[in-house]
Design an enzyme around this catalytic site. Structure first.
Site, PDB file in Angstrom:
ATOM      1  N   ARG A  55      32.801  81.771 -30.934  1.00  0.00           N
ATOM      2  CA  ARG A  55      32.460  81.181 -32.221  1.00  0.00           C
ATOM      3  C   ARG A  55      33.108  81.923 -33.389  1.00  0.00           C
ATOM      4  O   ARG A  55      33.314  81.349 -34.446  1.00  0.00           O
ATOM      5  CB  ARG A  55      30.934  81.147 -32.394  1.00  0.00           C
ATOM      6  N   TYR A 107      38.799  64.563 -53.671  1.00  0.00           N
ATOM      7  CA  TYR A 107      38.572  64.050 -52.327  1.00  0.00           C
ATOM      8  C   TYR A 107      37.154  63.504 -52.236  1.00  0.00           C
ATOM      9  O   TYR A 107      36.175  64.217 -52.473  1.00  0.00           O
ATOM     10  CB  TYR A 107      38.815  65.141 -51.291  1.00  0.00           C
ATOM     11  N   ASP A 180      41.964  73.329 -53.631  1.00  0.00           N
ATOM     12  CA  ASP A 180      42.298  72.466 -52.511  1.00  0.00           C
ATOM     13  C   ASP A 180      43.779  72.117 -52.661  1.00  0.00           C
ATOM     14  O   ASP A 180      44.163  71.329 -53.514  1.00  0.00           O
ATOM     15  CB  ASP A 180      41.437  71.207 -52.542  1.00  0.00           C
ATOM     16  N   LYS A 205      45.982  67.409 -42.186  1.00  0.00           N
ATOM     17  CA  LYS A 205      47.028  66.712 -42.934  1.00  0.00           C
ATOM     18  C   LYS A 205      48.386  67.387 -42.720  1.00  0.00           C
ATOM     19  O   LYS A 205      48.912  67.378 -41.624  1.00  0.00           O
ATOM     20  CB  LYS A 205      46.655  66.636 -44.405  1.00  0.00           C
TER      21      LYS A 205
END
Length: 388
Positions: A55, A107, A180, A205
């Protein structure tokens, strides 16, 4: 990393994935490590490997995080299970009651999360037109504002915010600045170089670039206590990237520079061709001289202006929907940053509360032949015009 001098260009470092070579096998491609757990030492410590549980400690993260950190010029990087996981981890590392500022157009999924979960959880969320630096400065609450979130260029109107100026405003108020930079990628903009504290990427992306991985990433300018809180959020909430997805993300990043450069060149050609087209009311693209923040884009966007643009149809919403319905090369689908070109009517996707005009089409320009892309849009606009 082995044998690769610091003087190498970023496109070389990306193509070679920092020059990693497996010492035991000589393999030039890193292995995938599916193991979820790791051997303890005889005294029950983890001193030998430093790895406890997948993790937080999966070896498949190491190279992709190191490469992204190098490309962004950071002091640490983390990969996440999605762009949303990366973005929300930064907000959730704050404390209830903290004031955060985000763009009014951004977004859509993150905007909804801030409006809903973040406010319910206790963050004081304020939306502003972040490209308007006066509005951004007025929103600051010294000693109270903890985080300013930017998206530049912003999706899907492609406004460009002056990162250095926004950084100065945020830091003066005692806040951190996060950017971002998904649509720009490190090929075009390196926000940390302009004073940002964090960079976020939806790795789905441009970083991956092949529409086959969901991933996210954060890069920090400082390996400090707050960065440790972000690490804790990823570990404790389990927003971790799978080993295979991490491996695919690194593979995609090897071609990041040629992909983004080609997409950017194509997008600029499309923007120039359709600016002034009788069927098109407006082209929104930072690379055009008509763009209101073109001069800012020239300062902070290098190696192109990105593969994303939007066009607004002269005949309105119905014409926009008809254009998307009649393209043959552009695929009607949600996402961006892949090698294939996509077209999307954003207002239909976002719903009644969307700030996106109904006449707008968002284009994610790929790496196809520019003649095919321009011809495809032109014929679709012609078909839509005949039906208007």
């Amino acid at each position: 990393m082995a044998g690769k001098p610091d003087s190498l260009k970023p496109e070389t470092l990306a193509a070679n994935a920092l020059g990693w070579i497996d010492e035991k096998t000589g393999a030039i491609v890193p292995a995938i490590h599916p193991s979820t757990t790791f051997l303890r030492d005889a005294d029950n410590s983890y001193d030998t490997t430093g790895r406890v549980y997948s993790r937080a400690d999966n070896p498949t993260y190491d190279q992709v995080e190191a490469l992204l950190n190098t490309l962004e010029g950071g002091q640490g990087a983390l990969v996440f299970s999605s762009g949303m996981a990366a973005a929300t981890a930064l907000f959730m590392s704050l404390k209830p009651g903290d004031h955060v500022v985000a763009p009014s157009v951004m977004y859509w999924s993150l905007r909804n999360w801030l409006n809903d979960f973040a406010r319910t959880w206790g963050l004081d969320v304020e939306f502003v037109q972040s490209a308007d630096l006066d509005a951004l400065a007025k929103a600051m609450r010294p000693g109270k504002t903890a985080l300013v979130w930017l998206e530049t260029p912003s999706n899907p109107l492609w406004d460009v915010t002056d990162i250095q100026a926004a950084s100065d405003i945020a830091h003066k108020a005692g806040a951190r600045l996060a950017v971002d930079s998904t649509s720009a990628s490190p090929v075009i903009t390196k926000p940390l170089a302009f004073g940002a504290d964090y960079v976020m990427h939806a790795g789905t992306k441009y970083l991956n670039g092949h529409s086959d991985v969901i991933a996210g990433a954060l890069v920090t300018a400082a390996d400090d206590d707050h960065w440790n809180r972000v690490k804790s959020v990823r570990k404790n909430l389990g927003a971790v990237l799978g080993p295979f997805e991490s491996w695919l993300l690194l593979r995609g990043m090897r071609t990041l520079y040629p992909r983004v450069r080609t997409a950017s060149a194509n997008a600029l050609d499309i923007a120039r061709y359709f600016e002034g087209h009788p069927g098109v009311a407006e082209v929104l693209y930072p690379g055009l001289q008509s763009h209101p923040q073109h001069e800012i884009a020239l300062r902070q966007m290098t190696d192109g202006f990105g593969g994303m643009l939007s066009i607004r149809m002269s005949a309105g919403t119905a014409a926009a929907i008809a254009v998307a319905a009649n393209t043959k090369v552009f695929t009607r689908a949600t996402s961006l940053g892949g090698v294939e070109s996509l077209i999307e009517h954003r207002a239909s996707i976002e719903g009644a509360d969307s700030p996106v005009p109904g006449d707008l089409l968002r284009l994610s320009v790929g790496i196809e032949a520019i003649e095919d892309l321009i011809g495809d849009l032109a014929q679709a606009i012609a078909v839509a015009s005949r039906g208007a």
